[in-house]
Structure formats: C-alpha cells, structure tokens
Write a protein that holds these residues in place. Structure first.
Motif, PDB file in Angstrom:
ATOM      1  N   VAL A 314      10.364 -88.799  -9.939  1.00 57.38           N
ATOM      2  CA  VAL A 314       8.947 -89.055  -9.686  1.00 57.38           C
ATOM      3  C   VAL A 314       8.819 -89.949  -8.457  1.00 57.38           C
ATOM      4  N   VAL A 315       8.166 -89.446  -7.421  1.00 56.47           N
ATOM      5  CA  VAL A 315       7.920 -90.216  -6.202  1.00 56.47           C
ATOM      6  C   VAL A 315       6.422 -90.212  -5.947  1.00 56.47           C
ATOM      7  N   VAL A 316       5.849 -91.394  -5.773  1.00 57.78           N
ATOM      8  CA  VAL A 316       4.416 -91.542  -5.506  1.00 57.78           C
ATOM      9  C   VAL A 316       4.252 -92.389  -4.254  1.00 57.78           C
ATOM     10  N   ARG A 317       3.365 -91.950  -3.378  1.00 56.64           N
ATOM     11  CA  ARG A 317       3.088 -92.685  -2.133  1.00 56.64           C
ATOM     12  C   ARG A 317       1.620 -93.079  -2.139  1.00 56.64           C
ATOM     13  N   LEU A 318       1.386 -94.390  -2.090  1.00 58.93           N
ATOM     14  CA  LEU A 318       0.035 -94.948  -2.101  1.00 58.93           C
ATOM     15  C   LEU A 318      -0.299 -95.397  -0.691  1.00 58.93           C
ATOM     16  N   ILE A 319      -1.407 -94.894  -0.127  1.00 50.88           N
ATOM     17  CA  ILE A 319      -1.749 -95.231   1.253  1.00 50.88           C
ATOM     18  C   ILE A 319      -3.187 -95.730   1.344  1.00 50.88           C
ATOM     19  N   ASP A 320      -3.374 -96.739   2.192  1.00 52.79           N
ATOM     20  CA  ASP A 320      -4.703 -97.181   2.586  1.00 52.79           C
ATOM     21  C   ASP A 320      -4.934 -96.669   3.995  1.00 52.79           C
ATOM     22  N   VAL A 321      -6.018 -95.940   4.197  1.00 53.66           N
ATOM     23  CA  VAL A 321      -6.291 -95.323   5.495  1.00 53.66           C
ATOM     24  C   VAL A 321      -7.684 -95.695   5.963  1.00 53.66           C
ATOM     25  N   ARG A 322      -7.886 -95.620   7.271  1.00 52.81           N
ATOM     26  CA  ARG A 322      -9.234 -95.810   7.812  1.00 52.81           C
ATOM     27  C   ARG A 322     -10.148 -94.755   7.237  1.00 52.81           C
ATOM     28  N   SER A 323     -11.344 -95.141   6.864  1.00 48.38           N
ATOM     29  CA  SER A 323     -12.275 -94.195   6.254  1.00 48.38           C
ATOM     30  C   SER A 323     -12.595 -93.069   7.224  1.00 48.38           C
ATOM     31  N   GLY A 324     -12.922 -91.921   6.658  1.00 46.30           N
ATOM     32  CA  GLY A 324     -13.223 -90.766   7.483  1.00 46.30           C
ATOM     33  C   GLY A 324     -11.986 -90.063   7.993  1.00 46.30           C
ATOM     34  N   LEU A 325     -10.863 -90.245   7.297  1.00 43.99           N
ATOM     35  CA  LEU A 325      -9.636 -89.561   7.697  1.00 43.99           C
ATOM     36  C   LEU A 325      -9.864 -88.057   7.734  1.00 43.99           C
ATOM     37  N   ASP A 326      -9.615 -87.478   8.909  1.00 41.33           N
ATOM     38  CA  ASP A 326      -9.750 -86.031   9.031  1.00 41.33           C
ATOM     39  C   ASP A 326      -8.680 -85.352   8.201  1.00 41.33           C
ATOM     40  N   THR A 327      -8.941 -84.136   7.831  1.00 43.88           N
ATOM     41  CA  THR A 327      -7.967 -83.392   7.046  1.00 43.88           C
ATOM     42  C   THR A 327      -6.775 -83.073   7.936  1.00 43.88           C
ATOM     43  N   ASP A 328      -5.763 -83.903   7.836  1.00 42.33           N
ATOM     44  CA  ASP A 328      -4.545 -83.758   8.632  1.00 42.33           C
ATOM     45  C   ASP A 328      -3.382 -83.772   7.647  1.00 42.33           C
ATOM     46  N   PRO A 329      -2.961 -82.602   7.180  1.00 41.79           N
ATOM     47  CA  PRO A 329      -1.942 -82.550   6.129  1.00 41.79           C
ATOM     48  C   PRO A 329      -0.665 -83.301   6.471  1.00 41.79           C
ATOM     49  N   ALA A 330      -0.199 -83.182   7.724  1.00 43.99           N
ATOM     50  CA  ALA A 330       1.057 -83.831   8.095  1.00 43.99           C
ATOM     51  C   ALA A 330       0.936 -85.348   7.982  1.00 43.99           C
ATOM     52  N   THR A 331      -0.149 -85.912   8.510  1.00 41.08           N
ATOM     53  CA  THR A 331      -0.341 -87.360   8.460  1.00 41.08           C
ATOM     54  C   THR A 331      -0.483 -87.845   7.032  1.00 41.08           C
ATOM     55  N   GLU A 332      -1.284 -87.137   6.253  1.00 41.04           N
ATOM     56  CA  GLU A 332      -1.524 -87.588   4.884  1.00 41.04           C
ATOM     57  C   GLU A 332      -0.271 -87.455   4.029  1.00 41.04           C
ATOM     58  N   LEU A 333       0.544 -86.453   4.308  1.00 44.40           N
ATOM     59  CA  LEU A 333       1.783 -86.269   3.565  1.00 44.40           C
ATOM     60  C   LEU A 333       2.889 -87.212   4.033  1.00 44.40           C
ATOM     61  N   GLY A 334       2.681 -87.881   5.161  1.00 38.61           N
ATOM     62  CA  GLY A 334       3.690 -88.788   5.682  1.00 38.61           C
ATOM     63  C   GLY A 334       4.770 -88.081   6.462  1.00 38.61           C
ATOM     64  N   LEU A 335       4.393 -87.070   7.242  1.00 33.46           N
ATOM     65  CA  LEU A 335       5.352 -86.278   8.013  1.00 33.46           C
ATOM     66  C   LEU A 335       5.008 -86.339   9.489  1.00 33.46           C
ATOM     67  N   ALA A 336       6.039 -86.255  10.326  1.00 39.43           N
ATOM     68  CA  ALA A 336       5.804 -86.350  11.766  1.00 39.43           C
ATOM     69  C   ALA A 336       5.848 -85.002  12.455  1.00 39.43           C
ATOM     70  N   ASN A 337       6.614 -84.071  11.908  1.00 38.87           N
ATOM     71  CA  ASN A 337       6.811 -82.806  12.616  1.00 38.87           C
ATOM     72  C   ASN A 337       7.263 -81.727  11.640  1.00 38.87           C
ATOM     73  N   ALA A 338       7.435 -80.532  12.173  1.00 37.08           N
ATOM     74  CA  ALA A 338       7.820 -79.387  11.343  1.00 37.08           C
ATOM     75  C   ALA A 338       9.198 -79.571  10.729  1.00 37.08           C
ATOM     76  N   ALA A 339      10.094 -80.235  11.458  1.00 32.23           N
ATOM     77  CA  ALA A 339      11.442 -80.448  10.927  1.00 32.23           C
ATOM     78  C   ALA A 339      11.403 -81.304   9.677  1.00 32.23           C
ATOM     79  N   GLN A 340      10.571 -82.353   9.690  1.00 31.37           N
ATOM     80  CA  GLN A 340      10.459 -83.187   8.499  1.00 31.37           C
ATOM     81  C   GLN A 340       9.785 -82.433   7.360  1.00 31.37           C
TER      82      GLN A 340
END
Length: 380
Positions: A314-340
């Motif tokens: 079980v892995v859980v990632r809790l993030i505080d983000v600036r409000s109005g975060l655009d739907t950016d799957p890579a950023t929200e998932l904690g990924l930088a690129n396709a390789a990750q």
C-alpha cells in the motif's frame, strides 16, 4: 518481506535535499530504540520471549545487531536497541505479519512500550568507516524539519458499506486539539479509495501522546464504535490485544516528506493510492519520493508539499497543491516523463498496470475521495 536494495532510477546515496525534512531513502544506517516497561514479576518471562525473538530477528536481511539492557535504577524498565543497514529493510520487517506474530509472546508481560527510530549522522570511536566498501554509512547531513510529525492509518471496510462509513467519518465531532503543554493536533485528513480508508494525521510534539489522547476522546470512540461492524478486520474494543493488533496492522508510516518552500493562500489537498505489486511497495515509494524532490526545486510545479506513506503493498501520496490545478496527470501522479510512467506501471499491481501507460486512466484509478480535512486553530 525485505525491502529491495535495487536502485529505482538513480542511487539513493546522495546529498540530502534541504527541502526534504523526512526520508528513509538516503541509504544511511538506522538505530532503533525500544523503551519497555515490564510488569512486576514478569522480567524472566520477558527475557525468555526476547531471547526467542532475538534468534528469529538475527536472520532478517538488513539486521546488523541488537542489545537488551535493564535499568540500574528500576528493574521493570528495559531498553532494546538494534542497528540496521538502512531504514527500508527495518520498515519492511516491522510492518510485516511475521513481526506481528513474532512479538505476540512479549505483550502479555509488557505494560507499555515506546519505539524511536534514528538515522545515524555521526559516530566516534571504533574503526573508521570504509567509503570504498560503502559499509557503516552515515546520513550525510542533518535534516531541517518543520516540527510536524506525519503519520497515517489505513484499513478496509466491507464492500457495500463505503457510503455509510464515509458519512460516519465525515460528520464526527473533532477532538480537543491540545494534548498537553508540548503536543497539539494540527490536521487530520481522511480519504477513501473504494473500500480502503486512509486517515493522515499531523501532530506537533509527541505522536504517541497525541494518538493516545485521540483514542480517549468520547467523540472519537463513538465514531470508532459506529464503524466497527463494517470493518473487514475484526476489532473488539473489550479486548486490548484485538485493538493493539488492529492498529498495528493499520499503521501507514510516512517514508518521505518534501516541501517546496513556496506558499499559497489557497491550496488544495489531494491523495493518490498506488497499489503495488507484491514486494514492490518500498521501491514504488522511492520512485515517487525521487520525483517529488525534483518537483520541489521546480518553481513551475503546482505541488507545494508531498508526503509518501508506505506499508507492504500500500503506497499513498498526499499532496498540497496550488488551487486550480489543471488536469495534468503526470504532475498529479508525481511523474516527470514517459520513462517514469513506464517504470511506475512495472511496479503497480496487475489491475493498475493494465492501464498500459495511459496516465489519464491511471490518475482516475489512483485518485482518492476526500471525506474530511480538518485543521486545528492556531495556538493562542
């Protein structure tokens, strides 16, 4: 049972980022201290149970040594210290079902315990560490924290009861924030993912004192009693051993916390659930931690703070983000690129991995539902 020693994308032995206030991934040795208060007359029983446990733990990968000490002032007080090659193998062991079974014989003779875990930063005496061999590694520099301890609990409820449980957990009365002169509850965030509940707790002061304080509050006891019939793991409040085992299994330790140093008047809290392949939980948590460190140094990143929690698969990632975060799957998932993204899918369980690198679908799978997020008022 043991945490992987393989590197995810890069070596974990590196200079600790000044933005990282908590991490188990720097490769340094770990010192564990367990303070034990034994019932009067039970010292021999305790000693026999320890000797049996000592034989078993000696074969656990990552374990280096341990000592058992008895107080020269009070024979009921004992101290167990152990050294581990690094934090991940210790956490893998202490959070395992094997450990739950291993320590069971000791609990009938113990009145109270307190566990403390420390990375070794400096040492004197003895043989000098060998840099070439990588033995006896020390934490490279002390971490600078914010005085807040982060911990989480997780458990599952019976399928079909999710809405009822969510309603109960959303509407309870908050407990008194002040624990004592040095300890205070700061924030409690409660999320659900299917039938899994995650309760993240932030405390300033003594975590154990705060948890005990919360458990004694009538409003908390009432909601715990109310959800009891819906739990998948039985819990009998009239049986202290049943309660102890439940919360032992529910513990979801924070293994990494990083802050960007940027603040925003309006921010949102999100949680994401990453179901790992068997035995890959710690490796997956390390991948997320590495990316969160990079994001903390990127002024364009909307992520202000991130905490990664891990136990078994079980892995859980809790993030505080600036409000109005655009739907950016890579950023929200904690990924930088396709390789990750590709690397992440190799660590997820089969159902999650079937998303075949589709980040939008993977994000939908990972997002947790916020049930309640409560902050205490600042100290007067």
């Amino acid at each position: 049972m043991t945490a992987t020693s393989e590197r995810v994308s890069e070596p974990t032995m590196q200079q600790a980022s000044k933005r990282v206030s908590q991490s188990v991934f720097d490769g340094s040795r770990l010192r564990v201290v367990l303070l034990v208060d034994v019932y009067d007359g039970a010292q021999q029983q305790f000693l026999e149970a320890y000797e049996q446990m000592g034989k078993q733990v000696a074969s656990v990968p990552g374990h280096v040594s341990d000592q058992l000490c008895q107080s020269i002032e009070n024979p009921s007080q004992w101290l167990i210290t152990s050294e581990w090659e690094s934090a991940p193998p210790f956490l893998a062991w202490v959070n395992s079902e094997e450990h739950v079974r291993m320590v069971e014989p000791m609990h009938s003779c113990i009145r109270d315990t307190r566990s403390l875990r420390f990375h070794i930063v400096r040492e004197t005496g003895g043989q000098a560490p060998s840099a070439a061999s990588g033995e006896r590694r020390l934490q490279t520099s002390p971490r600078i924290g914010d005085g807040v301890i982060r911990h989480a609990l997780t458990f599952t409820v019976k399928p079909g009861s999710e809405k009822k449980v969510a309603d109960l957990l959303a509407n309870y009365e908050s407990p008194e924030a002040r624990v004592d002169d040095t300890t205070r509850l700061c924030r409690t965030s409660l999320f659900m993912h299917g039938n899994r509940v995650v309760r993240a707790i932030e405390v300033r002061g003594d975590l154990l004192a705060a948890l005990r304080h919360v458990a004694r509050q009538p409003e908390i006891r009432a909601v715990e009693e109310a959800i009891n019939p819906y739990l998948e793991q039985d819990r009998d409040f009239d049986d202290q051993e049943s309660v102890r085992v439940f919360f032992t299994r529910a513990g979801l330790p924070a293994v990494h916390h990083v802050t960007s140093g940027r603040e925003s008047e309006q921010n949102e809290r999100h949680a994401l659930y990453y179901p790992a392949r068997p035995g890959m939980g710690m490796k997956l948590a390390e991948l997320l931690a590495q990316q969160d460190e990079r994001a903390a140094d990127d002024p364009r990143s909307p992520v202000l703070r991130s905490t990664v929690y891990e136990r078994d698969d079980v892995v859980v990632r809790l993030i505080d983000v600036r409000s109005g975060l655009d739907t950016d799957p890579a950023t929200e998932l904690g990924l930088a690129n396709a390789a990750q993204a590709a690397e992440l899918t190799t660590l997820l369980d089969e159902d999650a991995a079937k998303k075949d690198g589709d980040l939008a679908r993977l994000l939908t799978l990972a997002r947790m539902d916020l049930i309640t997020d409560r902050r205490s008022a600042p100290d007067a």
